[in-house]
Design a protein around this motif. Sequence first.
Motif, PDB file in Angstrom:
ATOM      1  N   VAL A   1       0.859  -1.180   0.000  1.00 13.43           N
ATOM      2  CA  VAL A   1       0.000   0.000   0.000  1.00 13.43           C
ATOM      3  C   VAL A   1       0.898   1.233   0.000  1.00 13.43           C
ATOM      4  O   VAL A   1       1.737   1.389   0.879  1.00 13.43           O
ATOM      5  CB  VAL A   1      -0.934   0.024   1.234  1.00 13.43           C
ATOM      6  CG1 VAL A   1      -1.818   1.266   1.217  1.00 13.43           C
ATOM      7  CG2 VAL A   1      -1.775  -1.235   1.300  1.00 13.43           C
ATOM      8  N   SER A   2       0.714   2.108  -0.995  1.00 12.05           N
ATOM      9  CA  SER A   2       1.526   3.318  -1.108  1.00 12.05           C
ATOM     10  C   SER A   2       1.219   4.290   0.016  1.00 12.05           C
ATOM     11  O   SER A   2       0.093   4.372   0.495  1.00 12.05           O
ATOM     12  CB  SER A   2       1.276   4.007  -2.450  1.00 12.05           C
ATOM     13  OG  SER A   2       1.722   3.186  -3.502  1.00 12.05           O
ATOM     14  N   GLU A   3       2.230   5.037   0.395  1.00  7.17           N
ATOM     15  CA  GLU A   3       2.098   6.056   1.430  1.00  7.17           C
ATOM     16  C   GLU A   3       2.669   7.371   0.902  1.00  7.17           C
ATOM     17  O   GLU A   3       3.025   7.482  -0.259  1.00  7.17           O
ATOM     18  CB  GLU A   3       2.841   5.613   2.706  1.00  7.17           C
ATOM     19  CG  GLU A   3       2.260   4.391   3.379  1.00  7.17           C
ATOM     20  CD  GLU A   3       0.898   4.622   4.025  1.00  7.17           C
ATOM     21  OE1 GLU A   3       0.517   5.792   4.243  1.00  7.17           O
ATOM     22  OE2 GLU A   3       0.215   3.629   4.308  1.00  7.17           O
ATOM     23  N   PHE A   4       2.814   8.337   1.778  1.00  9.82           N
ATOM     24  CA  PHE A   4       3.252   9.683   1.446  1.00  9.82           C
ATOM     25  C   PHE A   4       4.506   9.690   0.569  1.00  9.82           C
ATOM     26  O   PHE A   4       4.543  10.326  -0.470  1.00  9.82           O
ATOM     27  CB  PHE A   4       3.496  10.457   2.753  1.00  9.82           C
ATOM     28  CG  PHE A   4       4.152  11.783   2.587  1.00  9.82           C
ATOM     29  CD1 PHE A   4       3.424  12.872   2.139  1.00  9.82           C
ATOM     30  CD2 PHE A   4       5.494  11.959   2.886  1.00  9.82           C
ATOM     31  CE1 PHE A   4       4.031  14.117   1.986  1.00  9.82           C
ATOM     32  CE2 PHE A   4       6.100  13.179   2.739  1.00  9.82           C
ATOM     33  CZ  PHE A   4       5.368  14.266   2.287  1.00  9.82           C
ATOM     34  N   GLY A   5       5.544   8.999   0.966  1.00  8.87           N
ATOM     35  CA  GLY A   5       6.809   9.020   0.236  1.00  8.87           C
ATOM     36  C   GLY A   5       7.243   7.677  -0.301  1.00  8.87           C
ATOM     37  O   GLY A   5       8.385   7.508  -0.719  1.00  8.87           O
ATOM     38  N   THR A   6       6.362   6.700  -0.285  1.00 11.53           N
ATOM     39  CA  THR A   6       6.714   5.353  -0.724  1.00 11.53           C
ATOM     40  C   THR A   6       5.657   4.833  -1.693  1.00 11.53           C
ATOM     41  O   THR A   6       4.507   4.660  -1.317  1.00 11.53           O
ATOM     42  CB  THR A   6       6.815   4.389   0.481  1.00 11.53           C
ATOM     43  OG1 THR A   6       7.712   4.929   1.445  1.00 11.53           O
ATOM     44  CG2 THR A   6       7.290   3.014   0.047  1.00 11.53           C
TER      45      THR A   6
END
Length: 157
Positions: A79-84
Amino acid sequence: AVPRTGHNTPVELPSWLQGILLRNGPGMHTVGETQYNHWFDGLALMHSFTFKNGEVYYRSKYLRSDTYNCNIEANRIVVSEFGTMAYPDPCKNLFAKAFCYLSHTIPEFTDNCLINIMKTGEDYYATSETNFIRKINPHTLETLEKVKPSMTHSSPK
């Protein structure tokens, strides 16, 4: 038990200090062989400090968000996050790849609420800057339902 500072000096807590202090923040930065690219991306770790009769009790627990569950089940960041930016499982078929990619890269889909804890009425919620909040039990830190707050705008009269 008297709490101690880092220098083994006893600290007395005032008897009036009663209640629970809840904190939240990034706690897990590696899942399997994958690692988050930004400190703000870590999976949410909640902390509670219960003050009672001059003593303090500590508890911590990971927020069992959908994001946490998906990542742990896959043993990698999915699951993608702010900086990943996360990538879907390459073993899935084309349809599943497309759905997984879209559902995990659009920020609305993360419910990794790692920024704050808020109280509304008698309920407590883990929050962040995403479109979801997660209700929690302040005593056990158990993760309860996911909520998508509705924003209503009224025009001035």
